[in-house]
Write a protein that holds these residues in place. Structure first.
Motif, PDB file in Angstrom:
ATOM      1  N   LEU A 152       0.701  -1.105  -0.118  1.00 38.93           N
ATOM      2  CA  LEU A 152      -0.081   0.048   0.033  1.00 38.93           C
ATOM      3  C   LEU A 152       0.968   1.325  -0.130  1.00 38.93           C
ATOM      4  CD1 LEU A 152      -2.786  -1.069   2.723  1.00 38.93           C
ATOM      5  CD2 LEU A 152      -2.724  -1.046   0.291  1.00 38.93           C
ATOM      6  N   ASN A 153       0.245   2.250  -0.436  1.00 36.82           N
ATOM      7  CA  ASN A 153       0.973   3.591  -0.552  1.00 36.82           C
ATOM      8  C   ASN A 153       1.219   4.107   0.973  1.00 36.82           C
ATOM      9  OD1 ASN A 153       1.300   3.636  -3.440  1.00 36.82           O
ATOM     10  ND2 ASN A 153      -0.827   4.419  -3.317  1.00 36.82           N
ATOM     11  N   SER A 154      -0.157   3.810   1.737  1.00 32.36           N
ATOM     12  CA  SER A 154       0.148   3.862   3.082  1.00 32.36           C
ATOM     13  C   SER A 154      -0.681   2.940   3.941  1.00 32.36           C
ATOM     14  CB  SER A 154      -0.483   5.507   3.649  1.00 32.36           C
ATOM     15  OG  SER A 154      -1.824   5.477   3.234  1.00 32.36           O
ATOM     16  N   ILE A 155      -0.671   2.840   5.372  1.00 26.21           N
ATOM     17  CA  ILE A 155      -1.413   1.705   5.814  1.00 26.21           C
ATOM     18  C   ILE A 155      -2.948   2.347   5.763  1.00 26.21           C
ATOM     19  CG2 ILE A 155       0.333   0.626   7.090  1.00 26.21           C
ATOM     20  CD1 ILE A 155      -0.609   2.233   9.647  1.00 26.21           C
ATOM     21  N   GLU A 156      -3.194   3.783   5.880  1.00 31.07           N
ATOM     22  CA  GLU A 156      -4.462   4.201   5.634  1.00 31.07           C
ATOM     23  C   GLU A 156      -5.326   4.179   4.647  1.00 31.07           C
ATOM     24  OE1 GLU A 156      -5.376   5.058   8.783  1.00 31.07           O
ATOM     25  OE2 GLU A 156      -3.481   4.926   9.412  1.00 31.07           O
ATOM     26  N   GLN A 157      -4.524   3.713   3.491  1.00 34.98           N
ATOM     27  CA  GLN A 157      -5.268   3.263   2.390  1.00 34.98           C
ATOM     28  C   GLN A 157      -6.244   2.195   2.454  1.00 34.98           C
ATOM     29  OE1 GLN A 157      -2.323   2.517  -0.967  1.00 34.98           O
ATOM     30  NE2 GLN A 157      -4.172   2.398  -2.616  1.00 34.98           N
ATOM     31  N   TRP A 158      -5.989   1.171   3.413  1.00 34.93           N
ATOM     32  CA  TRP A 158      -6.759   0.394   3.479  1.00 34.93           C
ATOM     33  C   TRP A 158      -7.917   0.831   4.147  1.00 34.93           C
ATOM     34  CZ3 TRP A 158      -7.746  -1.157   8.777  1.00 34.93           C
ATOM     35  CH2 TRP A 158      -8.838  -2.175   9.085  1.00 34.93           C
ATOM     36  N   GLU A 159      -8.169   1.620   4.908  1.00 33.44           N
ATOM     37  CA  GLU A 159      -9.275   2.293   5.696  1.00 33.44           C
ATOM     38  C   GLU A 159     -10.066   3.086   4.529  1.00 33.44           C
ATOM     39  OE1 GLU A 159      -8.568   4.262   9.086  1.00 33.44           O
ATOM     40  OE2 GLU A 159      -8.387   2.449  10.554  1.00 33.44           O
ATOM     41  N   ASP A 160      -9.201   3.735   3.508  1.00 30.85           N
ATOM     42  CA  ASP A 160     -10.146   4.363   2.780  1.00 30.85           C
ATOM     43  C   ASP A 160     -10.674   3.638   1.725  1.00 30.85           C
ATOM     44  OD1 ASP A 160      -8.968   6.849   3.580  1.00 30.85           O
ATOM     45  OD2 ASP A 160      -7.066   6.793   2.227  1.00 30.85           O
ATOM     46  N   ASP A 161     -10.187   2.241   1.564  1.00 27.42           N
ATOM     47  CA  ASP A 161     -10.852   1.580   0.857  1.00 27.42           C
ATOM     48  C   ASP A 161     -12.104   0.840   1.495  1.00 27.42           C
ATOM     49  OD1 ASP A 161     -10.611  -0.503  -1.694  1.00 27.42           O
ATOM     50  OD2 ASP A 161     -10.940  -1.721  -0.070  1.00 27.42           O
ATOM     51  N   VAL A 162     -11.966   0.566   2.646  1.00 20.96           N
ATOM     52  CA  VAL A 162     -13.127   0.060   3.460  1.00 20.96           C
ATOM     53  C   VAL A 162     -14.271   1.195   3.101  1.00 20.96           C
ATOM     54  CG1 VAL A 162     -14.234  -0.297   5.771  1.00 20.96           C
ATOM     55  CG2 VAL A 162     -11.969  -1.250   5.032  1.00 20.96           C
ATOM     56  N   LEU A 163     -14.168   2.568   3.433  1.00 17.49           N
ATOM     57  CA  LEU A 163     -15.052   3.410   3.089  1.00 17.49           C
ATOM     58  C   LEU A 163     -15.652   3.591   1.963  1.00 17.49           C
ATOM     59  CD1 LEU A 163     -13.314   6.567   4.799  1.00 17.49           C
ATOM     60  CD2 LEU A 163     -15.246   5.711   5.604  1.00 17.49           C
ATOM     61  N   GLN A 164     -14.912   3.280   0.918  1.00 14.85           N
ATOM     62  CA  GLN A 164     -15.644   2.851  -0.365  1.00 14.85           C
ATOM     63  C   GLN A 164     -16.165   1.910  -0.396  1.00 14.85           C
ATOM     64  OE1 GLN A 164     -13.170   3.882  -4.073  1.00 14.85           O
ATOM     65  NE2 GLN A 164     -11.413   4.337  -2.323  1.00 14.85           N
ATOM     66  N   ARG A 165     -16.104   0.615   0.025  1.00 14.57           N
ATOM     67  CA  ARG A 165     -16.844  -0.581   0.238  1.00 14.57           C
ATOM     68  C   ARG A 165     -18.277  -0.206   0.942  1.00 14.57           C
ATOM     69  NH1 ARG A 165     -13.661  -4.998   2.882  1.00 14.57           N
ATOM     70  NH2 ARG A 165     -11.737  -3.553   2.965  1.00 14.57           N
ATOM     71  N   TYR A 166     -18.029   0.511   2.246  1.00 13.44           N
ATOM     72  CA  TYR A 166     -18.927   0.691   3.107  1.00 13.44           C
ATOM     73  C   TYR A 166     -19.362   2.137   3.531  1.00 13.44           C
ATOM     74  CZ  TYR A 166     -18.247  -4.352   3.997  1.00 13.44           C
ATOM     75  OH  TYR A 166     -18.050  -5.684   3.799  1.00 13.44           O
TER      76      TYR A 166
END
Length: 293
Positions: A15-29
């Protein structure tokens, strides 16, 4: 052999940053949108912006095996790396300043204060506020050299069949456990409705912090910490067959916590100097003078 010695830098940090995972969760939910609709949008694999997230989950799903989890617990639950006050641990976490997150310029401490202040503003118990403040403290694993996919990401049980409700389920095809008859059935090493206390979750910051705090915080807080990334259950209901009635009761707290975790980001930074005294007193009420990491 340590994780950082087994993989290339690209495999350690897809990932470009570990917060990219949470950004992706926001797009899913996205807030107020049904999970089924969000999932349809998420499964647009032709979107090039998803490439790093897909690579993250390819590695996560390949290497998060039952044996890997046992090895990580043995390695990290000795808590022999650092000992410090909780506030100092939060400042240590703050060295994970994320310059690449396009949505927010706040460092880790400010984001966690923002989450906790949103909880406090809604009048929840003080232990709930403290949980919001410390819930990501386990991300210090990154500072110990752990791969991103062994720190963040959606969590799920290991030791039993992987649900197709877990994000990118096709990547489990490369996980050795899928061909192991001990682990590839519906219940695997578990029994029906055995309760999540008897289930091993994939390794990451949730599980790590749970073990750091399990002797100090109220049980609802511990469920929030341990299962806030378990989207396959608290959003998709995929593991009802392993949960008992007590888990279902406690998961109401997990669901109550989740919106504060995901949707409290704001560009307005909290004033740390004004809040530090309150949070130090709150820490002292529930946690020991120092914690071991």
């Amino acid at each position: 052999m340590k994780v950082q010695d087994q993989f290339s830098e690209k495999e350690l940090q897809p990932l470009n940053s570990i917060e990219q995972w949470e950004d992706d969760v926001l797009q899913r939910y996205p807030e107020g949108v049904e999970p089924s609709k969000a999932k349809e949008e998420y499964r647009n694999y032709d979107n090039p912006q998803r490439d790093t997230v897909r690579e993250f989950y390819r590695l996560n799903h390949k290497y998060q095996t039952y044996d890997f989890v046992q090895e990580k617990k043995k390695e990290f639950l000795q808590f022999n790396r650092k000992e410090m006050p909780v506030w100092s641990a939060m400042e240590f976490l703050n060295t994970l300043v994320d310059d690449s997150d396009p949505d927010i310029d706040l460092d880790q401490l400010q984001h966690l204060l923002q989450t906790a202040e949103a909880i406090r503003a809604d009048g929840h118990p003080d232990w709930f506020v403290l949980t919001g403040f410390i819930h990501d403290m386990g991300k210090v694993l990154c500072l110990f050299g752990e791969a991103q996919w062994a720190v963040v990401g959606d969590t799920f049980p290991v030791g039993c069949q992987f649900s197709d409700k877990i994000v990118y389920p096709e990547f489990f095809a490369n996980n050795p456990d899928i061909n192991d008859e001990r682990y590839n059935t519906k219940y695997g090493v578990y029994s029906p409705n055995c309760g999540l206390k008897n289930v091993h979750m994939s390794w990451g910051h949730d599980e790590y912090l749970y073990h750091i705090t399990k002797d100090y915080l109220p049980e609802p807080a511990l469920y929030m910490i341990r299962y806030h990334s378990f989207y396959a259950q608290h959003r998709e209901g995929a593991y009802e067959h392993l949960m008992d009635d007590h888990d279902r009761e406690m998961f109401e707290w997990v669901k109550k916590f989740n919106p504060y975790d995901l949707y409290s980001k704001s560009p307005k930074p909290p004033v740390v100097s004004e809040l530090k005294s309150y949070y130090e007193d709150l820490i002292a009420k529930y946690l020991p003078d120092t914690i071991r990491l």
